[in-house]
Design a protein around this motif. Structure first.
Motif, short mmCIF file in Angstrom:
data_model
loop_
_atom_site.label_atom_id
_atom_site.label_comp_id
_atom_site.label_asym_id
_atom_site.label_seq_id
_atom_site.Cartn_x
_atom_site.Cartn_y
_atom_site.Cartn_z
N GLY A 154 127.43 18.77 127.50
CA GLY A 154 127.23 20.43 126.75
C GLY A 154 125.36 20.30 126.63
O GLY A 154 125.02 19.62 125.29
N PRO A 156 122.29 21.46 124.66
CA PRO A 156 122.45 22.56 123.68
C PRO A 156 120.68 23.29 123.47
O PRO A 156 120.37 22.88 124.34
CB PRO A 156 121.97 21.23 122.26
CG PRO A 156 120.86 19.63 123.47
CD PRO A 156 121.75 20.11 124.48
N ARG A 170 132.94 26.85 130.31
CA ARG A 170 132.76 27.30 128.77
C ARG A 170 133.59 26.95 128.17
O ARG A 170 135.16 27.51 129.20
CB ARG A 170 131.47 28.99 128.41
CG ARG A 170 130.65 29.64 129.43
CD ARG A 170 130.26 30.74 129.03
NE ARG A 170 129.19 30.49 127.84
CZ ARG A 170 128.79 31.53 126.90
NH1 ARG A 170 129.59 32.58 127.07
NH2 ARG A 170 127.94 30.98 126.07
N LEU A 173 135.45 26.56 120.62
CA LEU A 173 135.95 25.18 120.49
C LEU A 173 137.01 25.73 119.50
O LEU A 173 137.37 26.98 119.64
CB LEU A 173 134.48 25.27 118.86
CG LEU A 173 132.98 24.84 119.73
CD1 LEU A 173 132.46 24.13 118.61
CD2 LEU A 173 133.77 23.70 120.59
N THR A 208 130.06 18.09 120.67
CA THR A 208 129.81 19.58 120.15
C THR A 208 128.44 19.45 119.15
O THR A 208 128.84 20.73 118.48
CB THR A 208 131.22 20.03 119.67
OG1 THR A 208 132.25 20.43 119.08
CG2 THR A 208 131.70 20.27 121.22
N VAL A 211 126.06 22.36 118.96
CA VAL A 211 126.70 23.97 118.55
C VAL A 211 127.38 23.68 117.42
O VAL A 211 126.64 25.18 116.96
CB VAL A 211 128.07 23.79 120.01
CG1 VAL A 211 128.64 24.86 120.06
CG2 VAL A 211 127.59 23.34 121.20
N GLU A 232 133.93 10.61 120.67
CA GLU A 232 134.96 11.83 120.47
C GLU A 232 136.29 11.44 120.45
O GLU A 232 136.95 12.44 119.59
CB GLU A 232 134.24 12.87 121.59
CG GLU A 232 132.58 12.89 121.58
CD GLU A 232 131.77 12.31 122.89
OE1 GLU A 232 132.15 11.73 123.08
OE2 GLU A 232 131.13 12.82 123.10
N PRO A 249 136.40 20.91 121.38
CA PRO A 249 136.47 22.19 122.33
C PRO A 249 137.61 21.97 122.25
O PRO A 249 138.85 21.28 122.28
CB PRO A 249 136.08 21.28 123.96
CG PRO A 249 134.76 20.08 122.82
CD PRO A 249 135.55 19.70 121.64
N TRP A 279 131.39 26.39 123.52
CA TRP A 279 130.43 24.78 124.31
C TRP A 279 130.02 25.11 125.24
O TRP A 279 131.46 25.13 126.54
CB TRP A 279 131.65 23.85 123.89
CG TRP A 279 130.45 22.08 124.56
CD1 TRP A 279 129.82 22.18 124.30
CD2 TRP A 279 131.61 21.12 125.04
NE1 TRP A 279 129.51 20.04 124.53
CE2 TRP A 279 130.93 19.89 125.01
CE3 TRP A 279 132.88 20.66 125.46
CZ2 TRP A 279 130.75 19.20 126.02
CZ3 TRP A 279 133.00 19.87 125.44
CH2 TRP A 279 131.80 18.71 125.93
N ASP A 280 129.05 24.81 126.19
CA ASP A 280 128.61 25.10 127.11
C ASP A 280 128.78 23.39 128.31
O ASP A 280 127.74 22.96 128.68
CB ASP A 280 128.21 25.44 127.65
CG ASP A 280 128.12 27.17 127.83
OD1 ASP A 280 128.93 27.51 127.58
OD2 ASP A 280 126.26 27.82 127.15
#
Length: 308
Positions: A154, A156, A170, A173, A208, A211, A232, A249, A279-280
């Motif tokens: 992801g 930033p 994509r 969230l 994330t 983000v 995570e 996500p 979140w990409d």
């Protein structure tokens, strides 16, 4: 009408703005500066000979010509991707080792299926996976140093200007709250409604967090973080244990993911956010150098560093 040929990037910028109806979000999506997107759209308008967007200080909308062009632009980009894929398939004898860096949300990133398809197409390429304790920022440095060939993470904002990057998918969230939380039964909430709670987070640079931190910073808002977890996939367990709430996500919060395999079952609730905070997942590589295996992977993803 301009006699110069239409550039692929101009079409990509146009589609991004047409789908986002916002130049700032479109620039974030394609990981270039907003001025670059604006200049690309203006160049396309000169090439077409007509305005594609109606712009005001408050909103952006497609003109009638822009609406007619959108499906054609999408078709053109799809056709270009298919042509690149044809070229790659002619070189399936590619072999070597591909060093791939990835953040730990592999399931949410969809990376296993991406690499599975690549391995099937290029069975002579050996894949090695690498992680970084600094998350995506650490992976970017590894790409720069040549320690890894490519990274999936992801990214930033802002996008690094010295590296090739492209958004692959994509995800919005969503909030993760204890089952007994007052907001647990809501159909949708605002992130600002959670700011009175403590947050369970990953370390800076992981997951994330960048983000959420970036979104809050732009709004002039802050939050309290009760605990930082090293993985995570542990976020759900600490939310269930009463350490606070979290933002993750939406794919990571799916029923069968590691993040929600908490004990006791049903101890956390997933609540969609009203804000479209995304979140990409991006693929990142160097513009120069690399290997035939890296070119094969980018080709498999219908990408080319020469386009950027």
């Amino acid at each position: 009408m301009d006699d110069d040929p239409v550039e692929t990037r101009h079409l990509e910028f146009f589609v991004a703005v047409a789908e986002e109806l916002n130049f700032t979000r479109a620039a974030q999506r394609v990981h270039v500066g907003q001025s670059t997107v604006s200049a690309g759209v203006q160049a396309l308008e000169r090439e077409i000979g007509a305005a594609l967007f109606a712009r005001s200080t408050r909103r952006v909308s497609l003109t009638s010509i822009g609406r007619d062009l959108l499906p054609l632009a999408r078709s053109a980009l799809t056709a270009l991707a298919e042509m690149r894929a044809l070229g790659i398939r002619e070189h399936q004898h590619v072999q070597g080792t591909l060093r791939i860096g990835a953040s730990s949300h592999l399931q949410a990133l969809g990376l296993p299926s991406i690499l599975g398809g690549f391995q099937e197409a290029f069975p002579m390429v050996d894949i090695s996976l690498h992680a970084s304790p600094e998350g995506c920022s650490g992976l970017l440095e590894q790409v720069r140093r040549g320690a890894i060939d490519v990274a999936f993470c992801g990214l930033p904002p802002p996008a690094p200007l010295d590296l090739f990057s492209h958004v692959l998918r994509r995800q919005r969230l969503v909030a993760l709250v204890p089952a007994q939380h007052a907001l647990a039964g809501r159909t949708r909430i605002s992130l600002t409604q959670l700011l009175e709670d403590d947050f369970v987070e990953t370390a800076v640079g992981l997951g994330t967090r960048h983000v959420v931190d970036h979104w809050l910073s732009r709004k002039g808002l802050g939050r309290r973080i009760s605990i930082e977890v090293p993985d995570e996939n542990l976020v759900g367990d600490f939310v269930a244990a009463g350490f606070g709430v979290a933002v993750v996500p939406e794919d990571a919060a799916g029923r069968d993911t590691l993040l929600l395999r908490v004990q006791p079952a049903g101890a956390v609730a997933v609540v969609p956010l009203r804000e479209a905070i995304v979140w990409d997942l991006s693929v990142i590589a160097r513009y120069r150098g690399g290997s035939p295996a890296l070119d094969a992977l980018l080709g498999h993803l219908s990408l080319s560093r020469a386009d950027h």
